[in-house]
Design an enzyme around this catalytic site. Structure first.
Site, PDB file in Angstrom:
ATOM      1  N   LYS A  13      39.010  18.918   6.233  1.00  0.00           N
ATOM      2  CA  LYS A  13      38.384  19.024   4.901  1.00  0.00           C
ATOM      3  C   LYS A  13      39.424  18.906   3.802  1.00  0.00           C
ATOM      4  O   LYS A  13      39.258  18.180   2.830  1.00  0.00           O
ATOM      5  CB  LYS A  13      37.634  20.364   4.759  1.00  0.00           C
ATOM      6  CG  LYS A  13      36.563  20.591   5.787  1.00  0.00           C
ATOM      7  CD  LYS A  13      35.831  21.896   5.579  1.00  0.00           C
ATOM      8  CE  LYS A  13      36.683  23.149   5.738  1.00  0.00           C
ATOM      9  NZ  LYS A  13      37.230  23.328   7.092  1.00  0.00           N
ATOM     10  N   ARG A  88      29.743  28.455   2.536  1.00  0.00           N
ATOM     11  CA  ARG A  88      30.133  28.722   3.915  1.00  0.00           C
ATOM     12  C   ARG A  88      29.156  29.643   4.634  1.00  0.00           C
ATOM     13  O   ARG A  88      29.361  29.976   5.792  1.00  0.00           O
ATOM     14  CB  ARG A  88      31.490  29.421   3.866  1.00  0.00           C
ATOM     15  CG  ARG A  88      32.485  28.896   4.852  1.00  0.00           C
ATOM     16  CD  ARG A  88      33.801  29.457   4.391  1.00  0.00           C
ATOM     17  NE  ARG A  88      34.832  29.265   5.322  1.00  0.00           N
ATOM     18  CZ  ARG A  88      35.907  28.509   5.063  1.00  0.00           C
ATOM     19  NH1 ARG A  88      36.014  27.860   3.938  1.00  0.00           N
ATOM     20  NH2 ARG A  88      36.850  28.431   5.949  1.00  0.00           N
ATOM     21  N   ARG A 127      49.847  23.065  12.312  1.00  0.00           N
ATOM     22  CA  ARG A 127      49.894  22.854  10.859  1.00  0.00           C
ATOM     23  C   ARG A 127      51.024  23.665  10.217  1.00  0.00           C
ATOM     24  O   ARG A 127      51.242  24.832  10.529  1.00  0.00           O
ATOM     25  CB  ARG A 127      48.563  23.264  10.233  1.00  0.00           C
ATOM     26  CG  ARG A 127      48.607  23.205   8.706  1.00  0.00           C
ATOM     27  CD  ARG A 127      47.262  23.293   8.078  1.00  0.00           C
ATOM     28  NE  ARG A 127      46.500  24.462   8.478  1.00  0.00           N
ATOM     29  CZ  ARG A 127      45.233  24.652   8.142  1.00  0.00           C
ATOM     30  NH1 ARG A 127      44.594  23.754   7.423  1.00  0.00           N
ATOM     31  NH2 ARG A 127      44.599  25.729   8.534  1.00  0.00           N
ATOM     32  N   ARG A 160      50.540  29.275   8.200  1.00  0.00           N
ATOM     33  CA  ARG A 160      49.575  30.214   7.613  1.00  0.00           C
ATOM     34  C   ARG A 160      49.321  31.362   8.585  1.00  0.00           C
ATOM     35  O   ARG A 160      49.248  31.154   9.791  1.00  0.00           O
ATOM     36  CB  ARG A 160      48.247  29.483   7.350  1.00  0.00           C
ATOM     37  CG  ARG A 160      48.167  28.871   5.988  1.00  0.00           C
ATOM     38  CD  ARG A 160      46.997  27.932   5.793  1.00  0.00           C
ATOM     39  NE  ARG A 160      45.691  28.413   6.215  1.00  0.00           N
ATOM     40  CZ  ARG A 160      44.556  27.742   6.001  1.00  0.00           C
ATOM     41  NH1 ARG A 160      44.585  26.578   5.360  1.00  0.00           N
ATOM     42  NH2 ARG A 160      43.404  28.217   6.405  1.00  0.00           N
ATOM     43  N   ARG A 171      38.226  32.445  13.896  1.00  0.00           N
ATOM     44  CA  ARG A 171      37.712  31.618  12.788  1.00  0.00           C
ATOM     45  C   ARG A 171      36.721  30.577  13.290  1.00  0.00           C
ATOM     46  O   ARG A 171      35.708  30.310  12.648  1.00  0.00           O
ATOM     47  CB  ARG A 171      38.883  30.902  12.077  1.00  0.00           C
ATOM     48  CG  ARG A 171      39.716  31.848  11.229  1.00  0.00           C
ATOM     49  CD  ARG A 171      41.046  31.215  10.847  1.00  0.00           C
ATOM     50  NE  ARG A 171      40.921  30.020  10.056  1.00  0.00           N
ATOM     51  CZ  ARG A 171      41.863  29.055  10.011  1.00  0.00           C
ATOM     52  NH1 ARG A 171      42.975  29.178  10.726  1.00  0.00           N
ATOM     53  NH2 ARG A 171      41.701  28.008   9.251  1.00  0.00           N
TER      54      ARG A 171
HETATM   55  P1  AP5 Z   1      43.169  20.283   7.205  1.00  0.00           P
HETATM   56  O1  AP5 Z   1      42.833  19.088   6.382  1.00  0.00           O
HETATM   57  O2  AP5 Z   1      44.067  21.314   6.611  1.00  0.00           O
HETATM   58  O3  AP5 Z   1      41.812  20.944   7.768  1.00  0.00           O
HETATM   59  P2  AP5 Z   1      40.792  21.918   7.060  1.00  0.00           P
HETATM   60  O4  AP5 Z   1      39.427  21.549   7.583  1.00  0.00           O
HETATM   61  O5  AP5 Z   1      40.983  21.912   5.585  1.00  0.00           O
HETATM   62  O6  AP5 Z   1      41.252  23.275   7.727  1.00  0.00           O
HETATM   63  P3  AP5 Z   1      41.411  24.738   7.109  1.00  0.00           P
HETATM   64  O7  AP5 Z   1      42.016  25.555   8.197  1.00  0.00           O
HETATM   65  O8  AP5 Z   1      42.138  24.721   5.805  1.00  0.00           O
HETATM   66  O9  AP5 Z   1      39.923  25.108   6.888  1.00  0.00           O
HETATM   67  P4  AP5 Z   1      39.353  26.519   6.822  1.00  0.00           P
HETATM   68  O10 AP5 Z   1      37.958  26.181   6.456  1.00  0.00           O
HETATM   69  O11 AP5 Z   1      39.496  27.370   8.004  1.00  0.00           O
HETATM   70  O12 AP5 Z   1      40.280  27.258   5.763  1.00  0.00           O
HETATM   71  P5  AP5 Z   1      40.137  27.568   4.222  1.00  0.00           P
HETATM   72  O13 AP5 Z   1      41.461  27.394   3.631  1.00  0.00           O
HETATM   73  O14 AP5 Z   1      38.964  26.871   3.626  1.00  0.00           O
HETATM   74  O15 AP5 Z   1      43.793  19.757   8.580  1.00  0.00           O
HETATM   75  C1  AP5 Z   1      44.294  20.668   9.546  1.00  0.00           C
HETATM   76  C2  AP5 Z   1      45.543  20.068  10.225  1.00  0.00           C
HETATM   77  O16 AP5 Z   1      45.168  18.872  10.915  1.00  0.00           O
HETATM   78  C3  AP5 Z   1      46.649  19.659   9.245  1.00  0.00           C
HETATM   79  O17 AP5 Z   1      47.901  19.928   9.826  1.00  0.00           O
HETATM   80  C4  AP5 Z   1      46.454  18.147   9.061  1.00  0.00           C
HETATM   81  O18 AP5 Z   1      47.679  17.488   8.804  1.00  0.00           O
HETATM   82  C5  AP5 Z   1      45.903  17.745  10.429  1.00  0.00           C
HETATM   83  N1  AP5 Z   1      44.938  16.646  10.306  1.00  0.00           N
HETATM   84  C6  AP5 Z   1      43.988  16.448   9.353  1.00  0.00           C
HETATM   85  N2  AP5 Z   1      43.287  15.325   9.591  1.00  0.00           N
HETATM   86  C7  AP5 Z   1      43.804  14.808  10.747  1.00  0.00           C
HETATM   87  C8  AP5 Z   1      43.506  13.650  11.525  1.00  0.00           C
HETATM   88  N3  AP5 Z   1      42.542  12.802  11.183  1.00  0.00           N
HETATM   89  N4  AP5 Z   1      44.224  13.440  12.640  1.00  0.00           N
HETATM   90  C9  AP5 Z   1      45.219  14.291  13.004  1.00  0.00           C
HETATM   91  N5  AP5 Z   1      45.559  15.385  12.303  1.00  0.00           N
HETATM   92  C10 AP5 Z   1      44.848  15.651  11.190  1.00  0.00           C
HETATM   93  O19 AP5 Z   1      39.734  29.111   4.249  1.00  0.00           O
HETATM   94  C11 AP5 Z   1      40.654  30.095   4.658  1.00  0.00           C
HETATM   95  C12 AP5 Z   1      39.982  31.472   4.615  1.00  0.00           C
HETATM   96  O20 AP5 Z   1      39.560  31.769   3.269  1.00  0.00           O
HETATM   97  C13 AP5 Z   1      38.706  31.628   5.441  1.00  0.00           C
HETATM   98  O21 AP5 Z   1      38.976  31.923   6.788  1.00  0.00           O
HETATM   99  C14 AP5 Z   1      38.036  32.802   4.717  1.00  0.00           C
HETATM  100  O22 AP5 Z   1      38.654  34.021   5.020  1.00  0.00           O
HETATM  101  C15 AP5 Z   1      38.327  32.503   3.268  1.00  0.00           C
HETATM  102  N6  AP5 Z   1      37.283  31.694   2.624  1.00  0.00           N
HETATM  103  C16 AP5 Z   1      37.464  30.448   2.090  1.00  0.00           C
HETATM  104  N7  AP5 Z   1      36.299  29.998   1.577  1.00  0.00           N
HETATM  105  C17 AP5 Z   1      35.370  30.977   1.790  1.00  0.00           C
HETATM  106  C18 AP5 Z   1      33.993  31.092   1.498  1.00  0.00           C
HETATM  107  N8  AP5 Z   1      33.309  30.111   0.880  1.00  0.00           N
HETATM  108  N9  AP5 Z   1      33.350  32.215   1.874  1.00  0.00           N
HETATM  109  C19 AP5 Z   1      34.014  33.221   2.481  1.00  0.00           C
HETATM  110  N10 AP5 Z   1      35.321  33.185   2.791  1.00  0.00           N
HETATM  111  C20 AP5 Z   1      36.007  32.057   2.444  1.00  0.00           C
END
Ligand code: AP5
Length: 215
Positions: A13, A88, A127, A160, A171
């Site tokens: 994402k 979410r 990552r 992280r 998660r």
């Molecule tokens: P990346 O692009 O970083 O993936 P992502 O889907 O963004 O993963 P996240 O871990 O950031 O998502 P998340 O939803 O768990 O975390 P968030 O920060 O939103 O890619 C991941 C890795 O893969 C990278 O190393 C990248 O280089 C690699 N990659 C990407 N594309 C690739 C490809 N095509 N091929 C190979 N490699 C690839 O949330 C964190 C925390 O915040 C949550 O756990 C929660 O506690 C809180 N939170 C956030 N939003 C909410 C909400 N709306 N409600 C409640 N709690 C929330």
């Protein structure tokens, strides 16, 4: 244009929303980034939410909705935005939908990334991020030239807290339980675009552009 990027942790994402924002000139609203920045700056929001994030749990809906209301009211969101990590839960989606309706606005599409479980775990454990400029790396897929050092600014790379193996499984389970029901909600609304999120980032980006009618 208003887009939601949906998909489990590690599905790409953040990677794809940065590419989309650059292409479309729209703000990327990553709730994860907003919460991590608040934590780093030791703000009241950061202190309230850090426990949830480090343990891999979702932050309570009321807090997230208040945060998003404030963010979406900012001027840079007037022409549209890319939502990365929100909504979410079904409650967040319902509230967001009511907000759009109240303002006479519509959502263009919900991009849903499909990536196998083992690949998600591999992406998350590998990552790394720069402490200085925030640039993202992956130990195998996008490694820095010098181990532990950012190519762009020379900053230190870190992992992280919630990318530790034990937290990743939690998660992913929470995603299945609380977030994946949103795919049904948006499918019924005719907005869901499923994208196989495996392969190079550029290829996936082109698939998204095609789905939203930009190629
Ligand atoms: P990346 O692009 O970083 O993936 P992502 O889907 O963004 O993963 P996240 O871990 O950031 O998502 P998340 O939803 O768990 O975390 P968030 O920060 O939103 O890619 C991941 C890795 O893969 C990278 O190393 C990248 O280089 C690699 N990659 C990407 N594309 C690739 C490809 N095509 N091929 C190979 N490699 C690839 O949330 C964190 C925390 O915040 C949550 O756990 C929660 O506690 C809180 N939170 C956030 N939003 C909410 C909400 N709306 N409600 C409640 N709690 C929330």
């Amino acid at each position: 244009m208003k887009l939601i990027l949906l998909g489990p942790p590690g599905s790409g994402k953040g990677t794809q929303s940065r590419l989309l924002c650059e292409k479309l000139g729209l703000p990327q609203i990553s709730t994860g980034d907003i919460l991590r920045e608040a934590r780093q700056r030791r703000t009241a929001l950061g202190k309230k939410t850090e426990g949830y994030i480090t343990q891999g749990q979702l932050v309570p809906d009321a807090l997230m909705l208040a945060l998003m209301e404030e963010r979406l009211n900012q001027k840079d969101c007037q022409a549209g935005y890319i939502l990365d990590g929100f909504p979410r839960t079904v409650a967040q989606a319902k509230e967001f939908d009511d907000r759009l309706e109240h303002r006479g606005e519509t959502l263009n599409a919900v991009i849903n990334f499909l990536v196998p479980h083992e690949e998600l775990v591999k992406r998350l454990t590998g990552r790394r991020q720069c402490k200085g400029c925030g640039a993202g790396y992956h130990l195998e897929y996008a490694p820095p030239q010098r181990r532990g050092v950012c190519d762009r600014c020379g900053g230190v790379l870190f992992q992280r807290d919630d990318d530790k193996a034990e937290t990743i499984e939690k998660r992913l389970a929470i995603y299945q339980d609380q977030t994946s029901p949103l795919t049904g909600v948006y499918e019924r609304a005719g907005l869901l675009k499923n994208i196989i999120g495996v392969g190079g980032s550029e290829l996936i980006f082109r698939k998204i552009l095609h789905e939203i009618g930009l190629s």
